[in-house]
Design an enzyme around this catalytic site. Structure first.
Site, PDB file in Angstrom:
ATOM      1  N   ASP A  46      -2.262  13.301  -4.469  1.00 53.97           N
ATOM      2  CA  ASP A  46      -2.262  11.959  -4.019  1.00 53.97           C
ATOM      3  C   ASP A  46      -1.175  11.343  -3.334  1.00 53.97           C
ATOM      4  O   ASP A  46      -0.003  11.788  -3.305  1.00 53.97           O
ATOM      5  CB  ASP A  46      -2.121  11.349  -5.510  1.00 53.97           C
ATOM      6  CG  ASP A  46      -2.029   9.729  -5.406  1.00 53.97           C
ATOM      7  OD1 ASP A  46      -3.392   9.329  -5.130  1.00 53.97           O
ATOM      8  OD2 ASP A  46      -1.224   8.937  -5.414  1.00 53.97           O
ATOM      9  N   TYR A  51       3.640   4.982   1.429  1.00 56.63           N
ATOM     10  CA  TYR A  51       4.773   5.848   1.146  1.00 56.63           C
ATOM     11  C   TYR A  51       5.506   6.421   2.250  1.00 56.63           C
ATOM     12  O   TYR A  51       5.252   7.309   3.193  1.00 56.63           O
ATOM     13  CB  TYR A  51       4.282   7.158   0.408  1.00 56.63           C
ATOM     14  CG  TYR A  51       3.631   6.978  -0.733  1.00 56.63           C
ATOM     15  CD1 TYR A  51       3.805   5.597  -1.672  1.00 56.63           C
ATOM     16  CD2 TYR A  51       2.898   7.698  -1.297  1.00 56.63           C
ATOM     17  CE1 TYR A  51       3.061   5.277  -2.738  1.00 56.63           C
ATOM     18  CE2 TYR A  51       2.278   7.683  -2.484  1.00 56.63           C
ATOM     19  CZ  TYR A  51       2.335   6.251  -3.123  1.00 56.63           C
ATOM     20  OH  TYR A  51       1.557   6.036  -4.441  1.00 56.63           O
ATOM     21  N   LYS A  77      -4.821   5.784  -0.260  1.00 59.32           N
ATOM     22  CA  LYS A  77      -4.995   4.550  -0.779  1.00 59.32           C
ATOM     23  C   LYS A  77      -5.301   3.379   0.530  1.00 59.32           C
ATOM     24  O   LYS A  77      -5.003   3.927   1.424  1.00 59.32           O
ATOM     25  CB  LYS A  77      -3.741   3.910  -1.653  1.00 59.32           C
ATOM     26  CG  LYS A  77      -3.285   4.821  -2.770  1.00 59.32           C
ATOM     27  CD  LYS A  77      -2.262   4.485  -3.563  1.00 59.32           C
ATOM     28  CE  LYS A  77      -1.743   5.170  -4.598  1.00 59.32           C
ATOM     29  NZ  LYS A  77      -1.421   6.680  -4.100  1.00 59.32           N
TER      30      LYS A  77
END
Length: 336
Positions: A46, A51, A77
């Protein structure tokens, strides 16, 4: 298709730390950590553009792009588009300020519209070096990033990202979609909608040994009623349950340190690791499909794998309940 049918196992790898969360991680250390996860037979990964402004996706893609694409499950995401231009001011990340100050210098566009969702996916595919994603989470439409404006962001996602991802799922482009958040309320609102319904959700930090009562009150009963599964993120509560100093991405307060001390004391009495207790507690709920701890050192991956398989005596769980260290409503392993 439910998440439990899609996911390759109970243990995945969360890559937020690879975005230089809290500290600057050398590239070779990051690469070795992903390699260690692969060597430990972890096949669920994931990540997110947020990030480190794309850094985690780049580092993960460097390794996974050399592996057979059908041999692992990949989730990322939407909600952040990484721009080519560099940031010249300190970005506002709400309660998470400074979280990725060591990441890439690129500007981040925070947007959940249909157009931004498609741009976000295109950028992720490029950074990850892949031609497809398995699961896409709608990222951080919650109070911790947006304060009172979070409902406005939710509405933007409802009419934008939700509909795009629902269409991509129906077309078979992705296998599943849902919300990836640190708060329960956005998921509760989504489950109450008459329109596009998620396949699952990634709940970070809200179903751990240290913080689970709120999720048990409303969210998890709703999820079970609708057969919607949960991936548990942040099972070590930002690290404090694994020997770190952070809780909720900040320095852990005294009351949390005191509770961790009690938990570790009980674990020591029964000769088990606190990591094992943390992972196995998070997975004990019927809605939990997988748990995805993060790591930046190869040795941590082996610890996580061992923790998942460690034998924990039923007496530990009954002792946990008797000491009031978990909610009376929390399901425990071994039906304790």
């Amino acid at each position: 298709m439910s998440l439990k049918e899609i996911l390759p196992g109970k243990l995945g790898f969360g890559t937020a730390p690879l975005g230089n969360m809290f500290r600057a991680i050398p590239d070779d250390e990051a690469r070795a950590t992903v390699e260690a996860a692969w060597d430990q037979r972890i096949r669920l990964y994931d990540t997110a553009p947020f990030y480190g402004a794309g850094l985690a996706e780049e580092r993960l893609g460097e390794v996974l792009s050399t592996r057979p694409r059908d041999s692992y499950v990949l989730s990322t995401k939407v909600g952040r588009v990484i721009l080519d231009e560099h940031e010249t001011e300190t970005p506002d990340f709400g309660e998470k300020g400074g979280l990725f100050e060591h990441g890439n210098p690129n500007k981040i566009l925070h947007e959940w519209t249909a157009e931004a969702t498609e741009r976000s996916i295109e950028g992720s595919l490029k950074r990850l070096g892949t031609d497809r994603l398995d699961i896409v989470w709608v990222h951080d439409i919650a109070q911790d990033f947006h304060g009172d404006a979070w409902v406005q962001k939710f509405e933007e996602a409802r009419t934008g990202a939700f509909r795009v991802l629902s269409r991509l799922r129906d077309e078979g482009v992705i296998k599943a979609w849902g919300l990836g958040v640190n708060k329960t309320e956005p998921i509760e609102m989504t489950l109450a909608l008459d329109e596009p319904q998620p396949d699952g959700f990634l709940l970070a930090g809200r179903y751990t040994l240290l913080d689970h009562e709120h999720a048990l009150q409303r969210l998890l009963p709703m999820a079970q009623q609708q057969n919607v599964d949960m991936v548990v993120g942040g099972p070590y509560s930002s690290g404090v349950l694994a020997g770190g100093a952070h809780f909720e991405y900040q320095e852990a307060p005294a009351e949390i340190i005191e509770k961790v001390t009690r938990l570790k004391g009980l674990a020591a009495e029964h000769g088990i690791s606190i990591k094992a207790a943390a992972l196995q507690f998070s997975l004990a709920h019927p809605a939990a499909a997988a748990v995805i701890p993060g790591a930046t050192r190869p040795s941590r991956i082996a610890e996580d794998t061992a923790a998942l398989n460690e034998k924990i005596p039923a007496a530990f769980w009954t002792g946990l309940r008797a000491a009031g260290l978990v909610s009376p409503a929390a399901p425990l392993p071994n039906n304790a």
